[in-house]
Design a protein around this motif. Structure first.
Motif, PDB file in Angstrom:
ATOM      1  N   ASP A  35       4.593   2.697   8.455  1.00  0.00           N
ATOM      2  CA  ASP A  35       3.660   2.999   7.361  1.00  0.00           C
ATOM      3  C   ASP A  35       2.270   2.414   7.670  1.00  0.00           C
ATOM      4  O   ASP A  35       1.254   3.000   7.319  1.00  0.00           O
ATOM      5  CB  ASP A  35       4.151   2.409   6.030  1.00  0.00           C
ATOM      6  CG  ASP A  35       5.078   3.348   5.270  1.00  0.00           C
ATOM      7  OD1 ASP A  35       6.204   3.555   5.760  1.00  0.00           O
ATOM      8  OD2 ASP A  35       4.681   3.878   4.225  1.00  0.00           O
ATOM      9  N   HIS A  36       2.225   1.239   8.324  1.00  0.00           N
ATOM     10  CA  HIS A  36       0.927   0.699   8.740  1.00  0.00           C
ATOM     11  C   HIS A  36       0.304   1.618   9.798  1.00  0.00           C
ATOM     12  O   HIS A  36      -0.887   1.881   9.785  1.00  0.00           O
ATOM     13  CB  HIS A  36       1.077  -0.675   9.420  1.00  0.00           C
ATOM     14  CG  HIS A  36       1.437  -1.801   8.514  1.00  0.00           C
ATOM     15  ND1 HIS A  36       2.641  -2.460   8.589  1.00  0.00           N
ATOM     16  CD2 HIS A  36       0.733  -2.408   7.531  1.00  0.00           C
ATOM     17  CE1 HIS A  36       2.669  -3.441   7.686  1.00  0.00           C
ATOM     18  NE2 HIS A  36       1.527  -3.418   7.027  1.00  0.00           N
TER      19      HIS A  36
ATOM     20  N   ASP B 176      -4.986   3.272   9.546  1.00  0.00           N
ATOM     21  CA  ASP B 176      -6.037   3.352   8.527  1.00  0.00           C
ATOM     22  C   ASP B 176      -6.131   2.058   7.698  1.00  0.00           C
ATOM     23  O   ASP B 176      -7.219   1.642   7.304  1.00  0.00           O
ATOM     24  CB  ASP B 176      -5.761   4.555   7.618  1.00  0.00           C
ATOM     25  CG  ASP B 176      -6.928   4.844   6.706  1.00  0.00           C
ATOM     26  OD1 ASP B 176      -8.028   5.081   7.233  1.00  0.00           O
ATOM     27  OD2 ASP B 176      -6.751   4.798   5.473  1.00  0.00           O
ATOM     28  N   CYS B 177      -4.982   1.411   7.473  1.00  0.00           N
ATOM     29  CA  CYS B 177      -5.007   0.203   6.617  1.00  0.00           C
ATOM     30  C   CYS B 177      -5.777  -0.937   7.278  1.00  0.00           C
ATOM     31  O   CYS B 177      -6.176  -1.881   6.599  1.00  0.00           O
ATOM     32  CB  CYS B 177      -3.600  -0.232   6.255  1.00  0.00           C
ATOM     33  SG  CYS B 177      -2.595  -0.631   7.669  1.00  0.00           S
TER      34      CYS B 177
ATOM     35  N   TYR C  21      -6.181   9.075  10.954  1.00  0.00           N
ATOM     36  CA  TYR C  21      -5.784   8.015  10.020  1.00  0.00           C
ATOM     37  C   TYR C  21      -4.846   6.978  10.637  1.00  0.00           C
ATOM     38  O   TYR C  21      -4.254   6.166   9.917  1.00  0.00           O
ATOM     39  CB  TYR C  21      -5.153   8.651   8.773  1.00  0.00           C
ATOM     40  CG  TYR C  21      -6.100   9.632   8.128  1.00  0.00           C
ATOM     41  CD1 TYR C  21      -7.211   9.163   7.422  1.00  0.00           C
ATOM     42  CD2 TYR C  21      -5.942  11.006   8.288  1.00  0.00           C
ATOM     43  CE1 TYR C  21      -8.119  10.049   6.873  1.00  0.00           C
ATOM     44  CE2 TYR C  21      -6.839  11.897   7.742  1.00  0.00           C
ATOM     45  CZ  TYR C  21      -7.932  11.415   7.035  1.00  0.00           C
ATOM     46  OH  TYR C  21      -8.837  12.289   6.503  1.00  0.00           O
TER      47      TYR C  21
ATOM     48  N   GLY D 155       0.788  -1.231   0.000  1.00  0.00           N
ATOM     49  CA  GLY D 155       0.000   0.000   0.000  1.00  0.00           C
ATOM     50  C   GLY D 155       0.817   1.276   0.000  1.00  0.00           C
ATOM     51  O   GLY D 155       0.273   2.368  -0.189  1.00  0.00           O
ATOM     52  N   ARG D 156       2.143   1.176   0.208  1.00  0.00           N
ATOM     53  CA  ARG D 156       2.962   2.401   0.261  1.00  0.00           C
ATOM     54  C   ARG D 156       2.928   3.161  -1.072  1.00  0.00           C
ATOM     55  O   ARG D 156       3.123   4.374  -1.122  1.00  0.00           O
ATOM     56  CB  ARG D 156       4.406   2.033   0.653  1.00  0.00           C
ATOM     57  CG  ARG D 156       5.338   3.226   0.860  1.00  0.00           C
ATOM     58  CD  ARG D 156       6.653   2.744   1.439  1.00  0.00           C
ATOM     59  NE  ARG D 156       7.745   3.646   1.153  1.00  0.00           N
ATOM     60  CZ  ARG D 156       8.305   4.485   2.036  1.00  0.00           C
ATOM     61  NH1 ARG D 156       7.870   4.534   3.266  1.00  0.00           N
ATOM     62  NH2 ARG D 156       9.317   5.252   1.688  1.00  0.00           N
TER      63      ARG D 156
ATOM     64  N   LYS E  58      -3.753  -0.152  -2.876  1.00  0.00           N
ATOM     65  CA  LYS E  58      -3.854  -1.146  -1.793  1.00  0.00           C
ATOM     66  C   LYS E  58      -3.323  -2.516  -2.193  1.00  0.00           C
ATOM     67  O   LYS E  58      -2.626  -3.163  -1.434  1.00  0.00           O
ATOM     68  CB  LYS E  58      -5.304  -1.251  -1.311  1.00  0.00           C
ATOM     69  CG  LYS E  58      -5.637  -0.160  -0.298  1.00  0.00           C
ATOM     70  CD  LYS E  58      -6.690  -0.560   0.711  1.00  0.00           C
ATOM     71  CE  LYS E  58      -6.698   0.490   1.817  1.00  0.00           C
ATOM     72  NZ  LYS E  58      -7.843   0.505   2.649  1.00  0.00           N
ATOM     73  N   ASN E  59      -3.698  -2.962  -3.409  1.00  0.00           N
ATOM     74  CA  ASN E  59      -3.283  -4.309  -3.829  1.00  0.00           C
ATOM     75  C   ASN E  59      -2.059  -4.243  -4.742  1.00  0.00           C
ATOM     76  O   ASN E  59      -1.988  -4.933  -5.750  1.00  0.00           O
ATOM     77  CB  ASN E  59      -4.453  -5.020  -4.517  1.00  0.00           C
ATOM     78  CG  ASN E  59      -5.090  -4.127  -5.584  1.00  0.00           C
ATOM     79  OD1 ASN E  59      -4.496  -3.116  -5.970  1.00  0.00           O
ATOM     80  ND2 ASN E  59      -6.256  -4.487  -6.061  1.00  0.00           N
TER      81      ASN E  59
ATOM     82  N   GLU F  90     -12.034  -1.066   8.767  1.00  0.00           N
ATOM     83  CA  GLU F  90     -12.951  -1.780   7.856  1.00  0.00           C
ATOM     84  C   GLU F  90     -14.274  -1.054   7.830  1.00  0.00           C
ATOM     85  O   GLU F  90     -14.683  -0.475   8.841  1.00  0.00           O
ATOM     86  CB  GLU F  90     -13.230  -3.200   8.391  1.00  0.00           C
ATOM     87  CG  GLU F  90     -12.056  -4.120   8.313  1.00  0.00           C
ATOM     88  CD  GLU F  90     -12.175  -5.282   9.294  1.00  0.00           C
ATOM     89  OE1 GLU F  90     -13.307  -5.566   9.757  1.00  0.00           O
ATOM     90  OE2 GLU F  90     -11.134  -5.863   9.617  1.00  0.00           O
TER      91      GLU F  90
ATOM     92  N   PRO G 231      -0.025   6.210   7.908  1.00  0.00           N
ATOM     93  CA  PRO G 231       0.230   6.210   6.466  1.00  0.00           C
ATOM     94  C   PRO G 231       0.757   7.557   5.973  1.00  0.00           C
ATOM     95  O   PRO G 231       0.436   8.602   6.552  1.00  0.00           O
ATOM     96  CB  PRO G 231      -1.139   5.917   5.872  1.00  0.00           C
ATOM     97  CG  PRO G 231      -2.128   6.312   6.918  1.00  0.00           C
ATOM     98  CD  PRO G 231      -1.446   6.100   8.230  1.00  0.00           C
TER      99      PRO G 231
END
Ligand code: MIC
Ligand code: SF4
Length: 647
Positions: free
Chosen positions: A480-481, A504-505, A501, A384-385, A389-390, A508, A484
């Motif tokens: 980063d997790h 944020d990753c 945030y 995701g950096r 996302k994918n 849900e 972000p």
């Protein structure tokens, strides 16, 4: 114990307190500091909060290289604050457009034998010049600017003996990828890597800098090369011969640990998605279709790197299925490409030229398409950096990147069937420091636009903690997790907004976000607790990964292990870093559980373990033993609620 090492020599000359014993806490005199804009605004706000009139280092430089996209006023607001606060505090200011902090510092300021502390985890790039360069959180850099010693553990020195010579198409990037394959990104806290051996005369300063730069991904405190003839030639070509000193280990030096790499046995490698230590050889990956290639970042965007790419692309067009972007590391590199005609040649090949800045490396644009392969010469590929996302980001050398740009697939550069272009180090770099503003002593008003907030301050540690577990994460959680960057980077100077945030990753749809859950607990008078696995807080030095959780009421982090810079940041902002006395207890704790730590102020001083009561959500109660590794000084800081309260 290691002796006669280069590391030991530099530390000895700079050690202000403590003992030269691996793991012992020492205070180090810092000669130079660097900040970049994404961590710098907070660092200078903290310096101001400490009422420091002028910096007390030999040299402090403030760079603007991260927040460059200027979508909305926030980025430029930061630049204006940074430029004016630099003048007010006697700090040099490298203007936006001048390049990435680590590349510019290497070119213009780094000096063998000196110590450098930077508010960016890739500060060890300077190790390529024989400088002890360490990444830290903004507050630690602010303290160094205030003339205070930097507190660190006396390192366990890993000697890396390099022999042989790199074969054509194998590069410095492959040396550090090999190191990552050997040591991985975890378990290296407190180590410092020192390179030596017969291979060194064949490695230029920019190549050494690549190796030291990505040493950050190992999680070590720093990496360093000696200062020898190569260093002398580089500094001479930068017009800085007077900064050169010879600096080598003793011939009979001994290391705490020894690794040997024969460079002639290396092959082109890649770090696969989504960790810098998921290493495979290019031959294993050969044939994978590539959608995007980006060449740049503080790891691989030197003049030599980009000249190699130019030679490989000359007279050809980028494959029709590939988007190729190139971000030169500095204005010096970009100008030299321009003068030599290389820039025109790259443009003719279809490369998209980006400004000299971090750009896509920190998710500022150029996000790849969904589920497509992006080859980057960068140092980090955390999921995701890139802003997608994918994503499927691979970290490779410039040679492998250019090959993919031509072929549209991952391939060994040797398969191009062209002669390996030998790029000579320039005898003279194009030196022009006009984009560096030197403070002239004149009084100036510091510009603070409304998006420049104040650094939040924690409250002193209460007598006991009534806490709630807000999140439980797995292993290798990166900063980063936690916090972000990318599209959120522009909120770095505005904690109340940025705090929304955190994690944020992991948020849900249909479920309260991390920040909502934390604020809810805070509203009920509960302390927030984060539970993590191994190697928590890897990666970036961003102290926002501590400040923002603190702002949301997080008081304790319990993890199997915590990475060095993040542990220091937690301490600086009054978040208590704890570990499980027995790692199997990690499995007994869940999100939403309550945890009570009685008489915490007293217990911290008495011993290294803390008895706690865990109350599961079904009402069951368990006793849990936690431990800390804080020194008496650290405990003072934690009890005060962080450094800003303690000093
Ligand atoms: C990074 O590469 O993650 C950064 C952005 O340069 C960070 C600093 C930051 O988060 O501002 C780093 O490496 O320390
Ligand atoms: Fe900038 Fe990327 Fe280097 Fe960090 S790793 S300093 S974001 S170029």
């Amino acid at each position: 114990m290691a002796r006669g090492t280069l590391v030991q020599k530099i530390i000895e000359r700079h050690m202000l307190s403590g003992e030269a014993l691996p793991g012992a806490r020492i205070g180090l005199k810092i000669d130079q500091t660097l900040t970049q804009d994404a961590t710098g605004t907070m660092a200078y706000l903290e310096l101001e909060a400490m009422n420091v009139e002028k910096v007390r280092t030999e040299l402090s430089v403030s760079y603007v290289d991260h927040n460059m996209s200027q979508n909305g006023p926030e980025n430029r607001n930061d630049h204006l604050y940074l430029q004016t606060v630099a003048q007010a505090k006697s700090v040099l200011f490298s203007r936006p457009g001048n390049g990435i902090c680590h590349q510019v510092h290497l070119e213009r300021f780094g000096a063998p034998g000196k110590t450098l502390l930077g508010s960016d985890s890739h500060t060890p790039t300077g190790g390529g010049l024989g400088m002890l360069s360490i990444g830290a959180g903004g507050l630690d850099v602010a303290l160094a600017m205030a003339g205070k010693p930097f507190r660190m553990s006396y390192p366990h020195v890993v000697g890396v003996k390099l022999s042989g010579k790199l074969r054509p198409w194998v590069s410095a990037k492959d040396i550090i990828l090999k190191m990552l394959q050997t040591l991985s990104t975890k378990g290296n806290v407190g180590k410092l890597v020192e390179y030596f051996g017969d291979a060194l005369p064949s490695l230029s300063v920019p190549e050494r800098a690549t190796v030291c730069n990505m040493g950050a991904e190992l999680g070590v405190t720093s990496s360093i090369f000696p200062s020898d003839k190569m260093t002398k030639a580089f500094l001479k070509a930068q017009g800085r011969l007077s900064d050169w000193v010879l600096l080598e280990k003793d011939p009979d030096a001994e290391y705490d640990e020894l690794i040997e790499i024969d460079l002639s046995t290396l092959e082109p490698l890649a770090a696969c998605p989504s960790s810098p230590d998921k290493i495979k050889s290019i031959s294993e990956l050969s044939g994978i279709p590539v959608d995007q290639v980006i060449i740049g970042s503080c790891t691989n965007s030197s003049y030599a790197d980009l000249m190699l790419v130019t030679e490989m692309l000359k007279g050809k067009t980028v494959h029709k299925n590939v988007s190729l972007s190139i971000a030169p590391g500095s204005r010096q590199v970009l100008s030299m490409l321009g003068k030599s005609g290389a820039l025109a040649s790259l443009i003719a090949s279809g490369a998209r030229i980006l400004e000299s800045a971090c750009g896509p490396c920190i998710g500022q644009g150029m996000s790849p398409a969904d589920n497509t392969v992006s080859l980057r010469t960068f140092n980090r590929n955390f999921a995701g950096r890139t802003g997608t996302k994918n994503d499927k980001a691979y970290l490779v050398s410039p040679a492998v990147a250019a090959t993919a740009a031509l072929k549209g697939v991952v391939a060994d550069p040797a398969s191009l069937g062209i002669p390996f272009p030998t790029i000579k180090s320039p005898a003279k770099f194009l030196v022009d420091d006009e984009m560096i503003i030197r403070p002239d002593g004149e009084k100036i008003e510091i510009i603070r636009k409304p998006t420049i907030g104040r650094p939040p301050v924690n409250t002193p540690m209460p007598e006991s903690i009534d806490g709630r577990v807000i999140i439980k994460t797995g292993d290798k959680i990166t900063t980063d997790h936690i916090m972000p960057a990318g599209q959120f980077l522009k909120f770095r100077s505005n904690i109340p907004v940025y705090a929304n945030y955190v994690f944020d990753c992991f948020n849900e749809k249909g479920r309260k976000s991390f920040s909502e859950r934390a604020l809810e607990a805070k509203g009920m008078g509960l302390s927030g607790i984060i539970v993590g696995g191994e190697s928590y807080g890897q990666g970036s030095s961003r102290e926002h990964a501590a400040i923002c959780p603190m702002y949301l009421g997080i008081r304790v982090l319990i993890a199997k292990s915590i990475e060095r810079i993040h542990a220091a940041n937690l301490l600086n902002f009054g978040i208590l870093p704890l570990a499980f006395a027995d790692d199997s207890d990690y499995g007994r704790i869940s999100e939403g559980d309550a945890l009570r730590i009685c008489e915490i102020r007293k217990s911290l001083r008495v011993g290294e373990t803390l008895g706690t009561t865990l109350e599961k959500q079904d009402g069951a109660k368990l006793e849990l033993l936690l431990k800390h590794s804080l020194t008496a000084d650290d405990i003072d800081v934690i009890l005060a609620g962080g450094i800003l309260n303690a000093c």
